[in-house]
Design an enzyme around this catalytic site. Structure first.
Site, short mmCIF file in Angstrom:
data_model
loop_
_atom_site.label_atom_id
_atom_site.label_comp_id
_atom_site.label_asym_id
_atom_site.label_seq_id
_atom_site.Cartn_x
_atom_site.Cartn_y
_atom_site.Cartn_z
N HIS A 155 -10.07 2.88 2.15
CA HIS A 155 -10.03 3.58 0.87
C HIS A 155 -8.85 4.42 0.40
O HIS A 155 -8.25 4.30 -0.81
CB HIS A 155 -11.30 4.84 1.09
CG HIS A 155 -11.11 5.79 -0.15
ND1 HIS A 155 -11.64 5.64 -1.26
CD2 HIS A 155 -10.39 6.95 0.04
CE1 HIS A 155 -11.32 6.75 -2.14
NE2 HIS A 155 -10.90 7.66 -1.22
N ASP A 182 12.93 -0.43 6.86
CA ASP A 182 13.86 0.63 6.98
C ASP A 182 14.90 0.08 7.66
O ASP A 182 15.05 -0.89 8.17
CB ASP A 182 13.33 1.98 7.40
CG ASP A 182 12.86 2.09 8.69
OD1 ASP A 182 12.70 0.77 9.35
OD2 ASP A 182 12.78 2.84 9.39
#
Lengths: 406, 484
Positions: A350, A100
């Protein structure tokens, strides 16, 4: 209508379009390899994805992650990065990096910062001395970081701001700053500068900004200023409006989006790239993203739940030992959540894998031209009862030709 | 618990666990080479170490990291890490309920420990936190995630029956943190003997027994004469049931009866440097649980010693450090590995500059990478030790090691990871361990108001907010972030 574009350090090629919605499947080829779009980009704020090694990150399927310019500018600092040879070398990451501009922190620290035409004045977190972040300085930092995609410095204010005059000023200043960023960019052959469309929730302003910025012909385009607390209906309108106006042959990146349902709807509205800290942050709080909703695995009801985090997930944690995985259960995550960092690492793996795999399924559905069916089955599974699907989602999707309740 | 069955003397674990001493001779007080094999597990060449887990994971290492990037093939787990629900809420510990076949360990499946690794279960964490309460005739004092509690020896037996680890350590009446008084010392042997008998009974029980679990018996950290009755029982009536010994004191080697010299010795004695390890190895300790691996990683220290030690450079006669403080900014731009020629994951994938940055930025990965490296250093250390014993050069090599390296690990200078209640015991009037991550909102507001004032006055800012706070308040991460 062109379906591909090429610039010195980027190739974008649309492979398929949904025949109903505005969804596209494409390949974005960057200096560190190809990235299948639509994609979710995990956020490795300080050149590290919250406890995971770059190898573990690559195993989730990721080939494009974020670093934050503001943070890397503080630690390890531009001088150190210069000596080391940039962020890829620093973190040993062979994939692509997007940074960014460092300007996002303005939204959250607006009260502490003063924005002038020259740049953003803020106090140094080290010693409180005033510092100025200009478009030139932001690009110089990002040139040193060496990220594959760099973002222009923009004048961001919260989308919900009622001050239309200030909003317009921010939008117009962002265009002027884009010009300064383009002029300051020293390595266009190695790094791709993306513009950021501003204009808050005002669709007219967004239109002007789209036209002006598209004319600057940057290799990619971001839709900025969203995910700042605006309602989802407005969010969808802005994305929908912008994608109608933006050139087809450029990747479109909606900043700050990471909830699964936001991702699948935004793709239908024609967006290609997303990022958000939520999946990794929520993992550290013990929350798992699953196809049937988010689970807070610190809740005692999971203490004796010996099933995988998500039975349909193919990540390292959820696969059984027989299938070459670890066989991690909800009960074990409950046992270690907020107690051992290994528990946070497992859930981070996960959650990132889950979102990347979701985007993989989205992409396959677009290529096979069954995205409307995909959306219906996704929402059916996530909400059980079709009546529970939030109205903003059904409205937004109806506008692009998908009736979820059909 | 059912009574012992009456088909002759039940015998534990003779076939599943074996220990062969190879050299030089199985006598006490000499370094020795052994081979510990356990059915279905990777055999362990001794002297060696077992990794110490916390709540089922080696601190900082997720299960995939441990499997893929370490050579850890034996792990120690403490029952006190798993029973807070039983101790404080009278509920069955969830791990007891984990579905497993009779030949499987529910504990192994619960913590997702790979099948090839040896699983050792004991009552207390390593190192154990001292408890204010003393043992009773039937229980020891423990610390769980929910606070202090008591572990009844019958509950320990039940846990062993339910969890079926490869090796279980007998519960001993061992005091941590202070020396037992004279009267107390007398009781320690008697209690330990009673608990051991109960455990043997439970493990040989026809219905609930654990035919695939081997038992290691504690040698108490007191003089041999003070536990002679217990030690006699070990070599007589209990000898058929025990497959190894656990030592809590380096000097306890002397208390082992010669008839038990063939058994492997697991050392839980306080060990804080590799010099301590070499001393214990020289006396004949075989297997070690080494808390300083994790404590060095937590402190940001990369271990840097090797055995045999490198040849001393005559031009630099000063002692070499045992570890490198990675907090030091001198590493900020160093693209060198932690140790030259090291083949660990960290040294083959990353450099010092990254580790320094990660520590400085308080990123969790810093501790992960140090933990991988430090375990590798210890692996190599023991491989070197075994070779030197085989080659009869252990004593000389040890002397050279002592001469070359400093006596202690470097001091910790940086801040470690966040610590939890079950990991440390706070002393009175001690400063807080974890610096506050959040500041009170009104405090923040005060600062904000101050800042506004100054801004108005001087058109510039004078706020000091450190980057850590920005991040903790959730404003620093990500390009954009959800606040809805």
């Amino acid at each position: 209508m062109s379906t591909s574009s090429q610039s010195a350090a980027l190739k974008f090629e649309i492979l398929a379009r949904c025949s109903t919605t505005k969804a596209r499947a494409s390949i974005l080829t960057l200096p560190h390899g190809p990235v299948p779009l639509p994609i979710f980009q995990p956020v490795a704020t300080q050149a590290s994805l919250k406890g995971l090694t770059p190898v573990q990150l690559a195993q989730t399927g990721c080939n494009l992650c974020l670093n934050n310019t503001y943070h890397l500018g503080l630690k390890p600092g531009q001088e150190t990065l210069e000596v080391i040879g940039g962020a890829h070398v620093l973190q040993g990451w062979k994939g692509n990096i997007l940074t960014d501009s460092g300007g996002f922190q303005m939204v959250s620290l607006l009260e502490l910062a003063k924005i002038t035409e020259e740049g953003v004045c803020f106090s140094s977190p080290h010693d409180g001395t005033p510092m100025l972040l200009t478009p030139e300085h932001s690009i110089s930092l990002q040139n040193t970081i060496g990220s594959d995609i760099i973002m222009q410095l923009d004048d961001v204010i919260v989308t919900t701001s009622p001050d239309a005059v200030r909003m317009k000023e921010a939008m117009q200043r962002s265009i002027r700053w884009l010009d300064r960023c383009i002029a300051a960019h020293k390595r266009p052959e190695k790094q791709n500068l993306f513009c950021i469309i501003q204009g808050g929730l005002d669709l007219e302003m967004r239109k002007i900004c789209c036209e002006e910025m598209a004319r600057r012909d940057t290799p990619g385009i971001a839709i900025g200023g969203l995910s700042g607390g605006e309602d989802k209906v407005s969010y969808c309108q802005v994305v929908d409006t912008c994608t109608d106006l933006l050139p087809q042959n450029k990747p479109r990146y909606v900043m700050g989006v990471g909830y699964p349902e936001d991702l699948v709807v935004s793709v239908a509205l024609g967006a290609d790239m997303f990022d958000c800290v939520w999946p990794t942050r929520t993992a550290r709080f013990g929350n798992a993203i699953t196809a049937t909703g988010n689970l807070n695995l610190r809740h005692a009801s999971f203490a004796n739940d010996f099933t995988p985090i998500d039975a349909d997930c193919s990540c390292e944690c959820c696969r059984s030992e027989e299938k070459g995985g670890l066989g991690i259960t909800r009960a074990y995550i409950y046992h270690v959540a907020s107690k051992e960092t290994a528990g946070a690492h497992l859930l981070t793996m996960h959650n990132v894998h889950y979102l990347l795999s979701l985007m993989g399924k989205v992409r396959a559905a677009i290529i096979e031209d069954r995205y409307p069916e995909f959306l219906r089955s996704y929402f059916r599974k996530a909400y059980g009862d079709m009546q529970k699907i939030p109205t903003w989602a059904t409205t937004a999707l109806r506008k692009v030709g998908v009736d979820l309740r059909a | 618990m059912a009574a012992v069955h009456d088909h002759g003397p039940a015998r534990l674990s003779s076939s599943i666990c074996s220990f062969e001493l190879q050299s030089p001779s199985p006598e006490a007080n000499k370094p020795r080479i052994g081979h510990l094999s356990f059915q279905d597990r990777v055999p362990i060449e001794t002297p060696h170490y077992v990794a110490v887990s916390s709540r089922g994971a080696v601190p900082h290492l997720s299960q995939d990291m441990m499997r893929g990037n370490t050579r850890i093939n034996a792990m120690y787990a403490a029952i006190e890490d798993f029973i807070e629900k039983a101790t404080h809420q009278s509920q069955t510990p969830p791990v007891f309920n984990f579905p497993a076949a009779p030949h499987e360990s529910p504990l192994r499946k619960f913590i997702a420990l790979q099948k090839s690794a040896l699983l050792i279960l004991g009552p207390r964490r390593i190192p154990p936190l001292p408890c204010p309460a003393s043992s009773t005739h039937s229980a020891i004092s423990i610390v769980t995630a929910l606070g202090y509690g008591m572990l009844e020896y019958t509950d320990y037996i039940e846990a062993v029956q339910k969890l079926r680890p490869d090796i279980v350590l007998g519960m001993g009446d061992v005091l941590f943190g202070h020396k037992p008084g004279f009267k107390r010392r007398d009781m320690m042997g008697d209690r330990t003997l009673a608990w051991m008998k109960g455990l043997v009974e439970g493990m040989t029980d026809e219905e609930n027994g654990t035919p695939r679990t081997a038992l290691f018996a504690p040698i108490l950290p007191i003089e041999a004469e003070q536990q002679s009755y217990y030690l006699d029982a070990l070599k007589d009536e209990l000898s058929d049931h025990i497959s190894g010994l656990v030592l809590y004191d380096i000097a306890s080697i002397d208390a082992i009866s010669p008839t038990l010299h063939h058994l492997p010795r697991l050392s839980l004695a306080p060990i804080s440097t590799p010099h301590d390890l070499l001393n214990a190895i020289s006396l004949g300790h075989d297997i070690f649980a080494i808390p300083f691996i994790t404590s060095a990683s937590d402190a940001g220290i990369a271990l840097s010693f090797s055995f045999p030690s490198p040849t001393q450079d005559p031009n630099t006669p000063t002692a070499l450090p045992l570890g490198i403080d990675m907090w030091s900014p001198t590493h900020a731009t160093s693209l060198s590995p932690l140790s030259p020629n090291c083949t660990c994951y960290t040294c083959t994938h990353h450099h010092r500059a990254y580790i320094q940055h990660l520590l400085n930025a308080k990123e969790m990965l810093g501790w992960v990478l140090l933990q991988l490296h430090n375990h590798h250093i210890i692996d190599e250390f023991f491989a070197g030790v075994r070779t030197s014993i085989k080659q009869n050069s252990f004593q000389e090599t040890r002397t050279a090691f002592h001469k070359l390296y400093t006596a202690e690990l470097p001091e910790k200078t940086g801040q470690g990871p966040r610590v939890r209640g079950y990991q440390f015991k706070s002393e009175k009037s001690e400063p807080r361990r974890n610096p506050p991550a959040y500041r009170a909102l009104d405090h923040g507001k005060e600062k904000l108001d101050d800042a506004k004032e100054k801004l108005a006055e001087a058109e510039k800012l004078s706020l000091s907010v450190d980057a850590g706070d920005l991040e903790e308040r959730g404003s620093g991460e990500g390009l954009g972030e959800k606040v809805d």
